[in-house]
Design a protein around this motif. Structure first.
Motif, short mmCIF file in Angstrom:
data_model
loop_
_atom_site.label_atom_id
_atom_site.label_comp_id
_atom_site.label_asym_id
_atom_site.label_seq_id
_atom_site.Cartn_x
_atom_site.Cartn_y
_atom_site.Cartn_z
N ILE A 98 26.63 11.65 43.01
CA ILE A 98 28.06 12.46 42.81
C ILE A 98 28.80 12.06 41.50
O ILE A 98 28.80 10.82 41.19
CB ILE A 98 29.07 12.08 44.24
CG1 ILE A 98 30.01 12.99 44.04
CG2 ILE A 98 29.40 10.71 43.96
CD1 ILE A 98 30.78 13.03 45.60
N VAL A 99 29.59 13.02 41.18
CA VAL A 99 30.34 12.82 39.81
C VAL A 99 31.48 11.53 40.40
O VAL A 99 32.13 11.89 41.45
CB VAL A 99 31.14 14.13 39.21
CG1 VAL A 99 32.02 13.65 38.26
CG2 VAL A 99 30.14 15.04 39.03
N GLY A 100 31.66 10.61 39.63
CA GLY A 100 32.52 9.66 40.13
C GLY A 100 31.87 8.44 40.35
O GLY A 100 32.40 7.22 40.45
N GLY A 101 30.46 8.45 40.45
CA GLY A 101 29.76 7.49 41.53
C GLY A 101 29.22 6.59 40.35
O GLY A 101 29.64 6.42 39.06
N CYS A 102 28.43 5.28 40.82
CA CYS A 102 28.12 4.60 39.91
C CYS A 102 26.70 4.14 39.90
O CYS A 102 26.19 3.13 39.37
CB CYS A 102 28.63 3.08 40.22
SG CYS A 102 28.47 2.62 41.91
N TYR A 103 26.01 5.27 40.38
CA TYR A 103 24.32 5.25 40.29
C TYR A 103 23.75 6.19 39.31
O TYR A 103 22.95 7.04 39.44
CB TYR A 103 23.84 5.45 41.62
CG TYR A 103 23.90 4.44 42.68
CD1 TYR A 103 23.38 3.26 42.21
CD2 TYR A 103 24.75 4.40 43.80
CE1 TYR A 103 23.46 2.05 43.12
CE2 TYR A 103 24.61 3.31 44.56
CZ TYR A 103 24.35 2.02 44.15
OH TYR A 103 24.09 1.12 45.28
N SER A 282 34.48 3.49 41.38
CA SER A 282 33.82 4.47 41.76
C SER A 282 34.31 4.48 43.31
O SER A 282 34.04 5.46 43.75
CB SER A 282 32.19 4.20 41.62
OG SER A 282 31.72 4.75 40.33
N TYR A 283 34.08 3.26 43.64
CA TYR A 283 34.49 3.39 45.25
C TYR A 283 35.87 3.98 45.63
O TYR A 283 36.05 4.92 46.35
CB TYR A 283 34.56 1.85 45.66
CG TYR A 283 34.79 1.83 47.25
CD1 TYR A 283 33.47 1.58 47.99
CD2 TYR A 283 35.96 2.15 47.99
CE1 TYR A 283 33.63 1.62 49.37
CE2 TYR A 283 35.84 2.10 49.46
CZ TYR A 283 34.67 1.72 50.29
OH TYR A 283 34.59 1.83 51.47
N ILE A 284 36.87 3.96 44.62
CA ILE A 284 38.16 4.64 44.72
C ILE A 284 37.83 6.06 44.49
O ILE A 284 38.20 6.98 45.27
CB ILE A 284 39.06 3.99 43.69
CG1 ILE A 284 39.49 2.60 44.07
CG2 ILE A 284 40.53 4.90 43.75
CD1 ILE A 284 40.62 1.94 43.31
#
Ligand code: ACO
Ligand code: HSE
Length: 371
Positions: A98-103, A282-284
């Motif tokens: 997903i956009v905003g993620g960290c993967y 990213s969690y936020i």
């Protein structure tokens, strides 16, 4: 002697790849230039592009749905793979971070145009924005219409958003363990988690890259979330009032010097585990994207909104889910065109049942959905 090896195009299964999908004008008004989407695929796309299945990950999931060329297990390992309900010998399976993620996809830790991490400047990206970005990747992959889009929890919200935003591109849609919108209570749980991170002394308004990581805040957020992912019965059956005996053998019986209850130790462990694999911003960002989940926004009533969708739907809920209640899945199903049943996953574990009860989910999907 020279040996010539003839090479045919071999699809790379379960290998992280990256696609540049251009700038993204965001629903809330922001703009992300030069967005990258990370994705993995398994299997081969048919000549007519008719066998593509999109599996959307949940909040802290990654694109690694199942094993591929590497032997690293995925998070829906028994559901997708050769011979599995989502059979990668039959389907071309795609999963997108997903956009905003960290993967791998553009997120707060990615470099902004000035070369520094976006950090506090990362804009609000809704689930709808992500769907628009993913549609561009589908174009690049030559997928005009998905045989199926599916996911659980936030993955289910993403699947539903696909079916409503691009009705002509989604033939089947599986919405598991989520309703049509995040409720006030779900937003409330989410706010407590984002505040836990924001109030960490190391958070620095989100510009902590290069400095100490706000790990206490992220671990606390995970603890809060994880409690909602499990059930009271699971915790009672598994931990009860037992002390974490191995750590405090002398005090185990009485918790004399306090020590930790087993369930506290377990939640501490869940917090530490997430800190090792997830970015706090990213969690936020993703939690706030999930707070934004409302397929009716700007579209009318639930019925009017769902009338846009032309997909065949599969709706499922875990009977003990105390975060995304089965009643929300029933509300969604009853507003869908046609007769849509809610498949009930029977499990005492709670919300996480959509990740652990693959046997039930797989057979329900195999019998009624992926046919
Ligand atoms: C790179 C990546 O990791 S990609 C992302 C992977 N994750 C995802 O996709 C998210 C979806 N997956 C999940 O949320 C989870 O993996 C789930 C829901 C499927 C399963 O949850 P788990 O935490 O694995 O299972 P469970 O609740 O049984 O907890 C087991 C862990 O608790 C630990 N544990 C159990 N009791 C205790 C205790 N009393 N004290 C401390 N730790 C404890 C176990 O040792 C085990 O630790 P480990 O995971 O480090 O081996
Ligand atoms: N445990 C899952 C559930 C979220 O719905 C996750 O971390 O993504």
């Amino acid at each position: 002697m020279t040996i010539t090896v003839s090479r045919t195009a071999v699809p790379e299964n379960g290998v992280l790849r990256y696609a540049a999908i251009g700038g993204l004008q965001l629903e809330a008004g922001g703009f992300l230039p030069d967005v990258t989407l990370a994705y993995e695929t398994w299997g081969t796309l048919n000549a007519d592009g008719s066998n593509a299945v999109l599996i959307e990950h949940a909040l802290t999931g990654s694109t690694h749905v199942t094993r591929g060329d590497s032997d690293e297990p995925g998070w829906w390992e028994q559901l997708a793979g050769p011979g599995a309900p989502v059979d990668t010998d039959r389907f071309f399976v795609v999963s997108i971070n997903i956009v905003g993620g960290c993967y791998g996809s553009t997120g707060p830790s990615s470099p902004a145009p000035d070369g520094r991490p976006w950090g506090s400047r990362f804009p609000l990206v809704t689930l709808r924005d992500s769907t628009v970005a993913e549609a561009r990747l589908a174009d690049q992959l030559g997928i005009r219409s998905w045989f199926a889009v599916m996911g659980g929890s936030m993955g289910g919200a993403r699947a539903l958003e696909w079916a409503v935003t691009y009705p002509e591109r989604v033939q089947r849609c599986a919405v598991i363990s989520i309703g049509a919108a995040s409720t006030a209570e779900q937003i409330a749980f989410a706010q407590a988690q984002t505040l836990a991170i924001r109030q960490d002394a190391n958070f620095n308004d989100g510009d902590y890259y290069g400095g100490p990581f706000p790990e206490d805040g992220l671990a606390l957020a995970r603890r809060i979330a994880h409690i909602t992912y499990r059930s009271a019965a699971e915790f009672d059956g598994r931990f009860g009032r037992t002390a974490q005996a191995a750590e405090t053998p002398l005090q185990a019986a009485s918790l004399g010097d306090r020590g930790r209850y087993q369930v506290e130790s377990y939640l501490d462990h869940q917090g530490s585990k997430l800190v090792r694999r997830f970015d706090a911003n990213s969690y936020i960002a993703i939690t706030e994207a999930l707070m934004s989940h409302d397929i009716c926004r700007g579209r009318g009533s639930l019925r009017e909104t769902l009338d846009r969708a032309t997909a065949r739907f599969f709706v499922a809920a875990v009977d003990s889910d105390r975060l995304y209640f089965p009643s929300q899945s029933r509300e969604l199903a009853s507003a869908l065109p046609g007769d849509v049943d809610v498949h009930v996953i029977e499990a005492p574990i709670g919300h996480d049942g959509f990740l652990t009860e693959i046997g039930q989910l797989g057979s329900q999907l195999g019998k009624t959905f992926l046919v």
